[in-house]
Design an enzyme around this catalytic site. Structure first.
Site, short mmCIF file in Angstrom:
data_model
loop_
_atom_site.label_atom_id
_atom_site.label_comp_id
_atom_site.label_asym_id
_atom_site.label_seq_id
_atom_site.Cartn_x
_atom_site.Cartn_y
_atom_site.Cartn_z
N GLN A 81 0.97 -0.98 -0.21
CA GLN A 81 -0.38 0.26 -0.41
C GLN A 81 1.37 1.38 0.22
OE1 GLN A 81 -1.75 1.07 3.37
NE2 GLN A 81 -3.88 1.15 2.04
N TYR A 140 -6.39 10.82 3.55
CA TYR A 140 -5.14 10.95 3.08
C TYR A 140 -5.16 11.81 1.62
CZ TYR A 140 -3.50 7.05 6.28
OH TYR A 140 -3.16 6.29 7.26
N ALA A 178 -9.32 -7.65 7.77
CA ALA A 178 -8.67 -6.96 8.23
C ALA A 178 -8.59 -7.57 9.63
CB ALA A 178 -8.48 -5.48 7.90
N ARG A 179 -9.65 -6.84 10.16
CA ARG A 179 -10.00 -7.21 12.06
C ARG A 179 -9.95 -8.38 12.53
NH1 ARG A 179 -14.35 -3.52 13.14
NH2 ARG A 179 -14.50 -3.37 11.17
#
Length: 386
Positions: free
Chosen positions: A98, A168, A343-344
């Site tokens: 990433q 971002y 993910a988590r």
């Protein structure tokens, strides 16, 4: 309906299946270089059955980090990253980098460099003013993405994911709330999207078809006056038109203004406060609920927004957000999503994909307590496994 656990193409790369470990900042790079702990972090889901794991977050420049302990892509980082990609490949799994620029999400105090943003504003991260990016800054950032992608190829990555979400830098320019410029990078969406389109074009021109290119795009910033689905759909259509990305990973929320809109579930205010020294700790305890809002968790909570993208685009899409069950994965495949990202749940059970493949009714043990979130400051992990 494609089989989520059969090999699948992502651009020029064949993944062993359609399950992607999405980017989760690992918190184990104190010297901004690869460590054995970082390699182990990604080896675990590779062994656990994902088709690709994503290393997060590799900044394209020093001031583009959210914190100085993050890796920024430079020649000195390549040998360590090559060790990491070799380790993941040894498990038969692909690996993505990433890449991005944190922009206003960067902690200027930690980086000892001003955080770039569309406009000058007080950042809650480091309590310093951001600096409005000049045209020269933006040209440099675009080229830095291209250079980072070249280094990712040299390091052995199979893919790069360009970070265009969570406010971002690229996402901040897309946001009407954060972008108040009156030049050719502000105002109408076509102007606000210039940076996103320039970055993705520069990356494609830099690496061609040597590796896959994806982009992580906000569907909805989750804040008043932010980017909404209708405008995000147009940006996605422009990306599809340009042919610069092989897939889009659809996300939401703002790391700067509303992070829980992405995560949903419990808001771990006390745990976040404990991760900071006084007086910030005390302030977070008193006012943290304004920043960490509560959104009840539900399985595949971004699916409703993502369906609109699936209806209007032919580009391969990666579904993200609360995917913990086999029936959810099968639904995503049936509705035309090319991949799903987790993910988590993988922090607690790195082998969950393998078990979902062999025993479809396997329940995830993730409780969505989100107490893993504050652990990014020392070592990202599930606190329930301690």
């Amino acid at each position: 309906m494609p089989d989520a656990f059969a090999p699948a193409r992502l651009g020029p790369v064949t993944l062993p299946n359609r399950i992607i470990k999405s980017a989760t900042f690992e918190g184990v790079t104190p010297d901004a270089l690869v460590t054995d702990a970082l390699i182990d972090f990604h080896r675990a889901p590779a062994r656990g059955g994902v088709g690709m794991t994503t290393v997060a977050y590799l900044a394209v420049s020093p001031e583009g980090r959210t914190h100085r302990r993050q890796i920024w892509l430079r020649p000195e980082a390549v040998p360590g990253l090559r060790r990491l990609t070799d380790a993941v490949h040894a498990e038969g799994v692909a690996v993505a980098a990433q890449i991005g620029h944190a922009g206003p999400v960067a902690n200027a105090a930690s980086n000892r460099a001003a955080a770039l943003a569309p406009a000058t504003a007080l950042s809650p991260l480091g309590f310093r003013m951001t600096r409005a990016a000049t045209k020269a800054d933006l040209d440099r950032v675009v080229e830095a993405h291209a250079n980072a992608a070249r280094l990712a190829v040299a390091a052995g990555f199979d893919a790069v994911e360009i970070h265009c979400g969570h406010n971002y830098l690229v996402s901040a320019f897309l946001s009407p709330r954060l972008n108040h410029r009156d030049d050719d990078h502000g105002g109408p969406l076509a102007n606000r999207a210039r940076l996103a389109l320039a970055v993705t074009r520069a990356v494609r021109d830099a690496v061609g078809d040597r590796i896959a290119i994806t982009a992580k795009l906000n569907m909805d910033d989750g804040v008043r006056g932010g980017l909404r689905v209708e405008e995000s759909l147009q940006v996605a259509a422009w990306l599809e038109r340009d042919g610069t990305v092989d897939a889009l990973e659809l996300t939401a929320g703002s790391s700067l203004l509303n992070p829980m809109y992405l995560f949903t579930g419990d808001a771990p205010v006390r745990e976040f406060a404990a991760a900071f020294p006084p007086p910030l700790r005390w302030g977070l305890r008193l006012t943290g609920h304004r920043f960490l809002q509560h959104y009840p968790f539900r399985e595949a909570y971004l699916l409703d927004h993502a369906r609109r993208f699936r209806r209007e685009l032919t580009l391969p899409l990666i579904l993200l957000g609360g995917i913990t069950r086999r029936d959810t994965i099968d639904t995503a495949m049936a509705e035309g999503f090319a991949f799903v990202a987790m993910a988590r749940a993988l922090l607690r059970e790195p082998d969950l994909p393998r078990r979902l493949a062999t025993t479809p009714g396997t329940p995830s043990l993730c409780t969505h307590c989100n107490k893993c979130m504050p652990t990014i400051y020392n070592r990202t992990h599930c606190v329930l496994t301690e």
